[in-house]
Design an enzyme around this catalytic site. Structure first.
Site, PDB file in Angstrom:
ATOM      1  N   LEU A  57      45.517  24.158  43.067  1.00 28.32           N
ATOM      2  CA  LEU A  57      44.635  24.249  44.101  1.00 28.32           C
ATOM      3  C   LEU A  57      45.081  25.470  44.546  1.00 28.32           C
ATOM      4  CD1 LEU A  57      43.032  20.707  45.709  1.00 28.32           C
ATOM      5  CD2 LEU A  57      42.013  22.648  43.748  1.00 28.32           C
ATOM      6  N   ASP A  58      43.961  26.747  44.982  1.00 22.19           N
ATOM      7  CA  ASP A  58      44.586  28.193  45.355  1.00 22.19           C
ATOM      8  C   ASP A  58      45.320  27.905  46.524  1.00 22.19           C
ATOM      9  OD1 ASP A  58      44.252  29.731  43.278  1.00 22.19           O
ATOM     10  OD2 ASP A  58      41.964  29.964  44.485  1.00 22.19           O
ATOM     11  N   LYS A  59      45.957  27.973  47.477  1.00 21.58           N
ATOM     12  CA  LYS A  59      46.864  28.084  48.946  1.00 21.58           C
ATOM     13  C   LYS A  59      45.910  27.894  49.695  1.00 21.58           C
ATOM     14  CE  LYS A  59      49.576  30.065  52.108  1.00 21.58           C
ATOM     15  NZ  LYS A  59      50.809  31.049  52.297  1.00 21.58           N
TER      16      LYS A  59
END
Length: 340
Positions: A146-148
């Site tokens: 998942l993106d930051k």
């Protein structure tokens, strides 16, 4: 991580090796440095080698790693664990946490937290391996990302057999279901639909990805969306993804005129907005997947709706009242708003 892109001039005729050409246009990227730290090479959106020949009009993208640490340490970082058994740990990842160590984020990642939670030792870098293999060593148990700034459900593997099983599942994608929710600026022309495009990294900004034509070397990306509620100039949208490209949902929703609220890369900041200062309103809400050793039974995991979503939804309700044209979805809106 360091990134370099360039386009070969139209009048170029030498047909040099890629590493020689890069060294000639960017002197600090000499052949020895590229060989020591190279992660990926693309020519016209397709994987290439340093020995590949360069031709006129070629679009070149390089990524490499500098200053890779000698080890990755376990860190006592609290985790919101949804489910755990001998094979997997399912987590509700908080916004702001990077999934695995990489340039600029060697500490404080989900991997650092998992090492401590699993009681595992520090991971020591193996300099005998190539750079990509070294980086993979720093990502134990990570089978998807998942993106930051994206929160929500993420599944990790506790042993090698489980890791191989889950990696195979994510490659197939037909055996899993991933549902996200997003609060967006704007409304799509249709309340539901399928977005099917090709996506590749932006040649001019390494932080961005962009929709491209099939012949430009991008990867196929498929998302299905449905508007749950519309409030004035905003929409609450549910998205199911059938591929797992980097920034896929963010790029796809922008492509239909609905950039995600608070997206620092794909959405313009409006200082006059009622949500000025909002962070990325994207949340991995539900994951349905077959677990290792589950005899083909599927498990479904939900990551509770984060507080930042509840606050925005409450403000939308207060300002715009009953959602437009989606009375049949009101119960779903209430569930998201009130979920504990």
């Amino acid at each position: 991580m360091p990134f370099f892109s360039t386009k070969v001039p139209q009048d170029y005729t030498d047909a040099e090796r890629l590493d020689k050409y890069i060294a000639s246009v960017k002197s600090e990227l000499n052949r020895s440095k590229l060989k020591a730290g190279l992660l990926s090479v693309q020519i016209n959106g397709k994987k290439a080698k340093l020995s590949s020949k360069v031709n006129a009009n070629d679009e070149i993208i390089l990524e490499w790693e500098d200053n890779i640490p000698q080890d990755i340490k376990a860190e006592d970082i609290p985790l919101d664990i949804i489910y755990e058994d001998d094979n997997v740990t399912v987590i509700n990842k908080k916004q702001g946490m990077v999934t695995h160590p990489a340039a600029g984020n060697w500490e404080g990642t989900l991997v650092n937290a998992l090492l401590y939670h699993w009681g595992k030792q520090t991971i020591v870098r193996d300099t005998e391996k190539d750079v990509q293999s070294q980086m993979n060593l720093f990502r134990p148990g990570i089978v998807h990302r998942l993106d930051k700034d994206t929160s929500g459900v993420i599944i990790t593997a506790r042993n090698r057999c489980a890791e191989e099983f889950l990696i195979s599942s994510f490659k197939k994608h037909s055996t899993i279901s991933k549902i996200y929710i997003a609060i967006c600026k704007g409304h799509p022309k249709q309340n539901e639909g399928i977005i099917r495009t090709y996506i590749r990294r932006d040649l001019h900004d390494r932080k961005k990805f962009a929709v491209c034509d099939e012949n430009q070397g991008g990867k196929l990306a498929i998302s299905k969306y449905k508007v749950v509620a519309a409030y004035g100039p905003y929409s609450l949208i549910k998205v199911k993804i059938y591929t797992g490209r980097t920034h896929q949902i963010r790029v796809h929703l922008k492509s239909i005129g609905c950039p995600i609220l608070g997206d620092p890369i794909y959405s313009k900041t409006d200082k006059n907005s009622i949500f000025y200062g909002a962070t990325l309103m994207l949340h991995a809400y539900k994951l349905k997947i077959r677990l290792p050793d589950s005899e083909n039974r599927y498990a479904e995991f939900k990551a509770k709706v984060p507080l930042r979503f509840k606050k925005v939804i409450k403000t939308l309700h207060d300002k715009f009242g009953i959602p437009q044209n989606v009375a049949d979805n009101m119960q779903k809106v209430k569930e998201l708003k009130n979920e504990r």
